[in-house]
Write a protein that holds these residues in place. Structure first.
Motif, short mmCIF file in Angstrom:
data_model
loop_
_atom_site.label_atom_id
_atom_site.label_comp_id
_atom_site.label_asym_id
_atom_site.label_seq_id
_atom_site.Cartn_x
_atom_site.Cartn_y
_atom_site.Cartn_z
N SER A 185 39.58 34.13 42.02
CA SER A 185 40.69 34.73 41.28
C SER A 185 41.90 34.72 42.20
CB SER A 185 40.40 36.18 40.89
OG SER A 185 39.14 36.32 40.28
N SER A 187 45.70 36.69 42.88
CA SER A 187 46.53 37.82 42.49
C SER A 187 47.84 37.85 43.26
CB SER A 187 45.79 39.14 42.70
OG SER A 187 45.71 39.46 44.07
N LEU A 192 47.38 38.73 37.75
CA LEU A 192 46.05 38.32 38.23
C LEU A 192 45.56 37.19 37.34
CD1 LEU A 192 43.33 38.80 39.82
CD2 LEU A 192 42.78 40.51 38.07
N SER A 194 42.34 35.64 36.46
CA SER A 194 41.02 36.23 36.70
C SER A 194 39.86 35.30 36.38
CB SER A 194 40.88 37.52 35.88
OG SER A 194 40.87 37.22 34.49
N LEU A 235 43.83 46.57 42.21
CA LEU A 235 44.97 45.65 41.98
C LEU A 235 45.77 46.08 40.75
CD1 LEU A 235 43.24 42.17 42.45
CD2 LEU A 235 44.72 43.34 44.09
N VAL A 240 46.98 40.22 33.22
CA VAL A 240 45.81 39.49 33.69
C VAL A 240 45.64 38.28 32.78
CG1 VAL A 240 43.36 39.60 34.29
CG2 VAL A 240 44.74 41.69 34.33
#
Ligand SMILES: [Zn+2]
Length: 330
Positions: A185, A187, A192, A194, A235, A240
């Motif tokens: 992943s 970030s 993010l 993911s 986070l 996301v």
């Protein structure tokens, strides 16, 4: 799992500078997301599977953003499952892009197959009946027609805790096991990417990962997965962007609901094992997932064995003394 409410709050559109296309897969999970970060290094996250229509869709999508495949600087492969990396070899042939993945996924992406005897033994130990076991090689062969492998010198494995520049910004690299041993992943403060580690509509399958060095011959994927989640809760970015389904936010809420789901499913499996008496993983999976067939049977096995590992750690199920492949209530 359609028709169920999302596990978290979904978003209508990704942030500026990020585009997305859904590419087809033959799997129950439905289409896979390819995310494009349009600033240099121009980065595509997960290119999808090797289907003629995927190639056409991807080329059209890039063209709509003023790009060709040969303009890609970098391709991020979140993990070595066919729906995410299948086009990697084709992209490597048609561009000079650098391909990156998480350390631990190289074997799948580069076509270094598992030791077949070991894999057969582990899957056999889960109680898969002979007739289903015999179907697996053909299913794997079919899968191989939907993936392309890049040459080894085109793939760069990344370590957990490092940094990567993509789309004009720096990202933190997270290599966390669970859905796949070396799942990657990315970030930054507000965002993010993911992969399949966090999904808005379903809990990621704790895939069976073979490990010849471990006593069980496999990793304890769900146990490992759950230990990774606190890092993502911390986070908690504004957006996301997952491997399947819409963009979302509220990672702490998602993680809370996932933990709840796994507790409930573990309790259900405990009930089933108590009722059935000593049972194989396959026996239990037929009670929970009677409709799964073909390769999808494996998804049921990994769900069940993952939760049996959790119950084993709690001391409420044991592996039978006489038949180590059978599980029973303690
Ligand atoms: Zn996936």
């Amino acid at each position: 799992m359609s028709g169920k409410p999302p596990l978290t709050e979904v978003l209508l559109s990704p942030p500026d500078g990020i585009r997305h296309v859904e590419l087809p897969t033959p799997f129950p999970v439905g289409p896979v997301n390819a995310w494009l970060l349009t600033e240099r290094p121009i980065t595509l996250v997960d290119p999808g599977m090797y289907f003629p229509e995927s190639i056409g869709l991807l080329e059209d999508f890039l063209a709509a953003n003023g790009l060709r495949v040969s303009d890609l600087d970098q391709v991020v492969l979140t993990h070595g499952h066919p729906d995410h990396f299948g086009l990697a070899g084709w992209i490597a042939e048609n561009s000079t892009a650098t391909l990156v993945c998480g350390r631990g996924e190289e074997g799948k992406i580069l076509d270094r197959p598992w030791n077949a005897d070991h894999a057969r033994r582990v899957v056999g130990d889960l109680g898969l009946p002979e007739d289903v076991l015999l179907m697996l090689p053909a299913a794997l062969e079919l899968m191989r027609t939907m993936i392309t492998h890049p040459a080894e010198d085109r793939l760069e494995p990344l370590e957990d805790g490092t940094r990567l520049e993509a789309g004009g910004r720096m990202f933190d690299v997270h290599v966390t096991p669970g859905h796949a041993q070396g799942h990657l992943s990315l970030s930054r403060d507000d965002l993010l990417l993911s992969g399949d580690h966090l999904l808005p509509l379903i809990t990621p399958n704790p895939s069976i990962e073979f490990d010849e060095t471990s006593e069980l011959g496999r990793r304890r994927s769900l146990v490992e997965y759950l230990t990774t989640l606190d890092r993502f809760t911390k986070l908690d970015p504004g957006s996301v962007l997952p491997g399947h389904g819409p963009a979302f936010r509220d990672v702490p809420g998602l993680v809370r609901r996932m933990r709840e789901h796994h507790r409930e499913r573990a309790a259900h499996i405990h009930d089933v094992v108590t009722r059935l008496g000593p049972s194989s993983v396959y026996d239990v999976s037929r009670v929970l997932f009677p409709d799964l067939d073909g390769m999808s049977v494996m998804l049921g096995l990994s769900e069940v064995v993952g939760h049996l590992d959790l119950l084993f750690d709690e001391g409420v199920v044991v592996r039978s003394d006489d038949h180590p492949n059978l599980w029973a209530a303690a």
